[in-house]
Design an enzyme around this catalytic site. Structure first.
Site, PDB file in Angstrom:
ATOM      1  N   LYS A   1     -14.278  -7.080  -4.480  1.00  8.43           N
ATOM      2  CA  LYS A   1     -14.534  -7.204  -3.049  1.00  8.43           C
ATOM      3  C   LYS A   1     -16.041  -7.370  -2.868  1.00  8.43           C
ATOM      4  O   LYS A   1     -16.789  -6.382  -2.869  1.00  8.43           O
ATOM      5  CB  LYS A   1     -14.050  -5.958  -2.300  1.00  8.43           C
ATOM      6  CG  LYS A   1     -12.533  -5.763  -2.286  1.00  8.43           C
ATOM      7  CD  LYS A   1     -12.183  -4.531  -1.450  1.00  8.43           C
ATOM      8  CE  LYS A   1     -10.685  -4.393  -1.231  1.00  8.43           C
ATOM      9  NZ  LYS A   1      -9.986  -3.935  -2.445  1.00  8.43           N
TER      10      LYS A   1
ATOM     11  N   LYS B   1       0.849  -1.185   0.000  1.00  5.54           N
ATOM     12  CA  LYS B   1       0.000   0.000   0.000  1.00  5.54           C
ATOM     13  C   LYS B   1       0.887   1.239   0.000  1.00  5.54           C
ATOM     14  O   LYS B   1       1.788   1.365   0.829  1.00  5.54           O
ATOM     15  CB  LYS B   1      -0.926  -0.007   1.208  1.00  5.54           C
ATOM     16  CG  LYS B   1      -2.049  -1.050   1.102  1.00  5.54           C
ATOM     17  CD  LYS B   1      -2.990  -0.948   2.272  1.00  5.54           C
ATOM     18  CE  LYS B   1      -4.194  -1.857   2.093  1.00  5.54           C
ATOM     19  NZ  LYS B   1      -5.091  -1.425   1.002  1.00  5.54           N
TER      20      LYS B   1
END
Length: 345
Positions: free
Chosen positions: A256, A149
């Site tokens: 997701k 990230k």
């Protein structure tokens, strides 16, 4: 059939940094459906600042759903289009109930303990030492695909960390995925991407914030790194919005289920993507082992060889004990381990 729900607060083992801030605790709701003999459990899980589910009416919507079920009314009378995580929880609770409430939603070589799912190692944002320690740990654990990230701290610091990693491991030895979580501005994104491209990056997720369709399309057309859409899919319905893929033309989409409306919606996105030769992989959205289990079992039925983003089961110190375990950079379903749902029931 009777329904009820139970709220829990999941506690992170560490400060989980993203470009949207640091996560320490996360609420989640378990939806329980009982037919008199068995109980099916689904998880309704949101991420503050990312999920579109209205927070102020969330529990009210769960109460209304349970009331509808308990009064024997048709489920189609409940509109969950604004509550994708509840749609996911209901869908998976029904699947669990239909399969005798054993937490086996999709039987496969995965649930039989014969074939694990390859996963990427997730590196959270933080100071350079924290990120470097995470990377070293993942490499030591055998990961050959890691996702870092980026976008929350100084770009040059992040670049130098990734550069050091690439100097140690060639692209043949280590696949590096990056996730900016919309952390770049539209004006600076392409310049940063071009610099990162020197490091043989596999892909970059959501370089800029969702909704900047024209800018994202331009980035995808000109980026030397394959771009993956993630947040861009949240709140969309493929029946109306699949043309987004035609306009932006990403290289990958990230699925997701808790954020896009469930497994059935993820299936629709896969169909739309594959018809356009766009790749995909599935990622959990910080669910507990209940939601992760459902996503993993569904993913296993797709027989994809690409490492998936399903390594979140070790995030919490109060997770639900389950047969899910991570070994050798893969998610396994250990048939010798049992579910302990006492905290839910």
């Amino acid at each position: 059939m009777k329904a009820r729900f139970k709220k829990t607060i999941l506690n992170f083992r560490f400060d989980a940094g993203t470009s949207r801030g640091v996560l320490r605790h996360k609420p989640s709701y378990y939806l329980l459906l009982n037919d008199g003999s068995n109980t099916g459990i689904g998880e309704c899980s949101t991420i503050k600042g990312l999920s579109i589910d209205p927070e102020e009416t969330y529990e009210q919507q769960l109460e209304e759903l349970c009331k509808t079920i308990n009064e024997g009314k048709p489920l189609k009378t409940i509109d969950l289009s604004r509550y994708p995580s509840i749609a996911f929880g209901l869908e998976t609770a029904l699947l669990d109930l239909q399969n005798s409430g054993k937490r086996i939603l999709y039987e496969s070589d995965f649930t039989n303990g014969k074939k694990p799912i390859a996963i990427n190692g997730l590196i959270w944002m933080g100071n350079p030492d924290f990120m470097q320690n995470q990377i070293s740990d993942k490499i030591a654990q055998g990961y050959r695909c890691i996702k870092i990230k980026i976008g929350a701290i100084d770009f040059e610091t992040e670049y130098n960390l990734i550069q050091k990693l690439r100097q140690q491991y060639s692209p043949n030895d280590l696949e590096i995925r990056l996730d900016a979580n919309g952390g770049f501005t539209a004006n600076e994104a392409l310049a940063k991407i071009c610099k990162l491209a020197r490091l043989n990056i596999h892909s970059l997720e959501q370089p800029i914030k969702k909704g900047q369709i024209e800018e994202m399309s331009y980035i995808c057309r000109n980026s030397p790194i394959p771009i993956a859409l993630d947040e861009e899919l949240i709140g969309l319905n493929t029946d109306d919005d699949s043309q987004l893929l035609d306009y932006i033309q990403p290289h990958y989409i990230i699925l997701k289920p808790s954020l896009i409306g469930g497994i059935s919606m993820a299936e629709k996105w896969i169909s739309e993507a594959e018809s356009r030769h766009i790749g995909w992989w599935a990622t959990s959205a910080l669910e507990s082992n209940i939601g992760l289990n459902a996503i993993a079992q569904w993913t296993a039925t797709k027989h994809t060889q690409m490492p998936q983003g399903l390594g979140t089961g070790q995030l919490y110190d109060n997770n639900i004990p389950s047969p899910l375990e991570i070994k050798e950079a893969a998610l396994h379903y250990n048939t010798q381990l049992k579910w302990d749902i006492n905290a839910i029931i």
